[in-house]
Enzyme design. Structure first.
Site, short mmCIF file in Angstrom:
data_model
loop_
_atom_site.label_atom_id
_atom_site.label_comp_id
_atom_site.label_asym_id
_atom_site.label_seq_id
_atom_site.Cartn_x
_atom_site.Cartn_y
_atom_site.Cartn_z
N SER A 245 -9.41 5.97 -4.09
CA SER A 245 -9.62 7.35 -4.52
C SER A 245 -9.75 7.36 -6.03
O SER A 245 -9.18 6.51 -6.72
CB SER A 245 -8.43 8.22 -4.11
OG SER A 245 -8.47 9.46 -4.80
N TYR B 68 0.51 9.43 -4.55
CA TYR B 68 -0.81 9.13 -3.97
C TYR B 68 -1.65 8.33 -4.97
O TYR B 68 -2.28 7.33 -4.60
CB TYR B 68 -1.50 10.45 -3.60
CG TYR B 68 -2.87 10.29 -3.00
CD1 TYR B 68 -3.04 9.78 -1.72
CD2 TYR B 68 -4.01 10.66 -3.72
CE1 TYR B 68 -4.31 9.64 -1.17
CE2 TYR B 68 -5.28 10.52 -3.18
CZ TYR B 68 -5.42 10.02 -1.90
OH TYR B 68 -6.67 9.88 -1.36
N1 NAP Z 1 -10.72 13.82 1.50
C1 NAP Z 1 -10.65 13.46 0.24
O1 NAP Z 1 -10.81 14.30 -0.68
C2 NAP Z 1 -10.43 12.01 -0.14
C3 NAP Z 1 -10.75 11.62 -1.45
C4 NAP Z 1 -10.56 10.30 -1.82
C5 NAP Z 1 -10.06 9.38 -0.90
N2 NAP Z 1 -9.75 9.79 0.37
C6 NAP Z 1 -9.21 8.80 1.28
O2 NAP Z 1 -10.09 8.67 2.38
C7 NAP Z 1 -9.36 8.21 3.52
C8 NAP Z 1 -9.73 9.08 4.71
O3 NAP Z 1 -9.33 10.41 4.42
P1 NAP Z 1 -10.08 11.68 5.01
O4 NAP Z 1 -10.50 12.51 3.87
O5 NAP Z 1 -11.10 11.25 6.00
O6 NAP Z 1 -8.84 12.40 5.69
P2 NAP Z 1 -8.58 12.86 7.20
O7 NAP Z 1 -9.75 13.59 7.73
O8 NAP Z 1 -7.26 13.54 7.16
O9 NAP Z 1 -8.45 11.47 8.00
C9 NAP Z 1 -7.33 10.66 7.86
C10 NAP Z 1 -7.36 9.60 8.94
O10 NAP Z 1 -6.18 8.78 8.78
C11 NAP Z 1 -5.58 8.62 10.06
N3 NAP Z 1 -4.12 8.47 9.97
C12 NAP Z 1 -3.24 9.30 9.37
N4 NAP Z 1 -1.99 8.85 9.56
C13 NAP Z 1 -2.09 7.74 10.34
C14 NAP Z 1 -1.15 6.83 10.90
N5 NAP Z 1 0.16 6.98 10.72
N6 NAP Z 1 -1.62 5.79 11.64
C15 NAP Z 1 -2.95 5.63 11.84
N7 NAP Z 1 -3.88 6.45 11.35
C16 NAP Z 1 -3.46 7.49 10.60
C17 NAP Z 1 -5.90 9.90 10.79
O11 NAP Z 1 -5.80 9.62 12.17
P3 NAP Z 1 -5.04 10.63 13.23
O12 NAP Z 1 -5.35 12.01 12.78
O13 NAP Z 1 -5.64 10.26 14.53
O14 NAP Z 1 -3.61 10.29 13.11
C18 NAP Z 1 -7.32 10.17 10.35
O15 NAP Z 1 -8.23 9.48 11.15
C19 NAP Z 1 -7.89 8.26 3.13
O16 NAP Z 1 -7.47 6.96 2.78
C20 NAP Z 1 -7.87 9.15 1.90
O17 NAP Z 1 -6.81 8.83 1.02
C21 NAP Z 1 -9.94 11.09 0.77
#
Ligand code: NAP
Length: 286
Positions: free
Chosen positions: A172, A185
């Site tokens: 990130s 984070y």
């Molecule tokens: N959205 C943003 O603004 C942003 C920006 C920069 C980086 N990121 C990074 O991108 C990645 C994906 O985030 P996203 O934005 O796609 O968020 P998201 O839609 O909330 O997806 C998060 C994913 O992580 C999984 N997860 C959460 N807890 C878990 C656990 N205990 N065991 C296994 N899986 C787990 C969830 O699966 P379940 O729901 O099935 O548990 C879901 O598939 C993350 O690493 C986040 O830090 C996001």
């Protein structure tokens, strides 16, 4: 403020009783059934595939003809991501002790190999550090950093043995510049960035590469799950499809890192080269 995904509760990794129950549930979830898959297609294992960036990335690789192995905790949403593909679904809780180990073993048992690992599972937490519960510190660090490293540790030997492969870590911009009220984070994602850099050096000559993906804000369920909406006017959130396209291109081109949007390399560079100027700009413009 809590940040559990899918409404599940958090058991601190140090609690042995909870740990055993959680490990048993996780083992049952990732055991995988049926005979090993025979495929001449390249295999991508995507964590966080039940939502957001992971789901979009999985769909991009499916469109490119890859065999998908998808993980997340929510089977129903994994099935939605997998719709119309022959994906192998391996629901797993990566916050459980040995969750990463069991997932890697199940994936390799099922498909025989993993050509690309996209480690996308992650959670956020926002608010003043002084109010952050200790359990949430552990929870964010464990899932965003420790579990990812353990998963890479489990999958990597098979890639090195094959003489090819790529590990894609979803970091990130918070890890590049450090974002206020996202201290833990930011620390977890900065840890991933340092890990990517170091590991890449160790793997030189093995045929295995490491890509660090550095998104700014992305329109996913991430903010709702962490319990705090995204409130800044800048940078504007981008789409998960755009991040997925960047991952796809980075893998195709063997890139070491990719920022989404690309202009986000600028604050990261300014901070790295002239931290005082960066802080002065931050104080002025927020
Ligand atoms: N959205 C943003 O603004 C942003 C920006 C920069 C980086 N990121 C990074 O991108 C990645 C994906 O985030 P996203 O934005 O796609 O968020 P998201 O839609 O909330 O997806 C998060 C994913 O992580 C999984 N997860 C959460 N807890 C878990 C656990 N205990 N065991 C296994 N899986 C787990 C969830 O699966 P379940 O729901 O099935 O548990 C879901 O598939 C993350 O690493 C986040 O830090 C996001």
């Amino acid at each position: 403020m809590t940040t559990t995904g899918s409404g599940s509760t958090y058991d601190p990794p140090a609690d042995p009783a909870h740990g055993r129950a959680r490990a048993a549930a996780s083992a049952a979830a990732v055991r995988g059934t049926g005979p090993p898959l025979r495929t001449d297609r390249r295999v991508v294992l995507v964590t966080g595939a039940s939502s957001g960036i992971g789901a979009a990335t999985a769909r991009r690789f499916a469109a490119g003809g890859w065999q998908l192995v998808l993980s997340g905790r929510d089977r129903r949403r994994l099935e939605e991501t997998a719709s119309g593909t022959s994906a192998v679904l391996l629901p797993a809780d990566l916050a459980a002790p040995d969750g990463a180990k069991m997932l890697a073993e199940a994936a390799l048992r099922k498909t025989g190999r993993v050509d690309v690992l996209v480690a996308g599972a992650g959670i956020g937490w926002a608010g003043p550090f002084l109010t952050m519960p200790h359990t949430d510190i552990d929870r964010v660090l464990f899932l965003d950093l420790n579990a990812t490293l353990h998963l890479v540790r489990e999958v990597l030997p098979s890639m090195v043995a094959a003489g090819s492969g790529r590990v894609v870590l979803v970091g990130s911009v918070a890890g590049s510049v450090g974002v206020r009220e996202e201290a833990v984070y930011s620390a977890a994602k900065a840890g991933l960035a340092a890990f990517a850099e170091a590991l890449r050096q160790e793997l030189r000559g093995t045929g295995v590469g490491v890509t660090l993906v550095v998104p700014g804000p992305v329109e996913t369920g991430f903010f709702a799950r962490r319990g705090t909406p995204y409130h800044r006017s800048h940078p504007r959130p981008t789409s998960p499809g755009r991040v997925a396209a960047a991952v796809w291109n980075a893998v195709a081109q063997g890139r070491d890192d990719t920022y989404i949007p690309t202009w986000l390399t600028l604050p990261a560079r300014v901070r790295a080269l002239t931290p005082r100027l960066y802080r002065r700009l931050l104080n002025r413009f927020g």
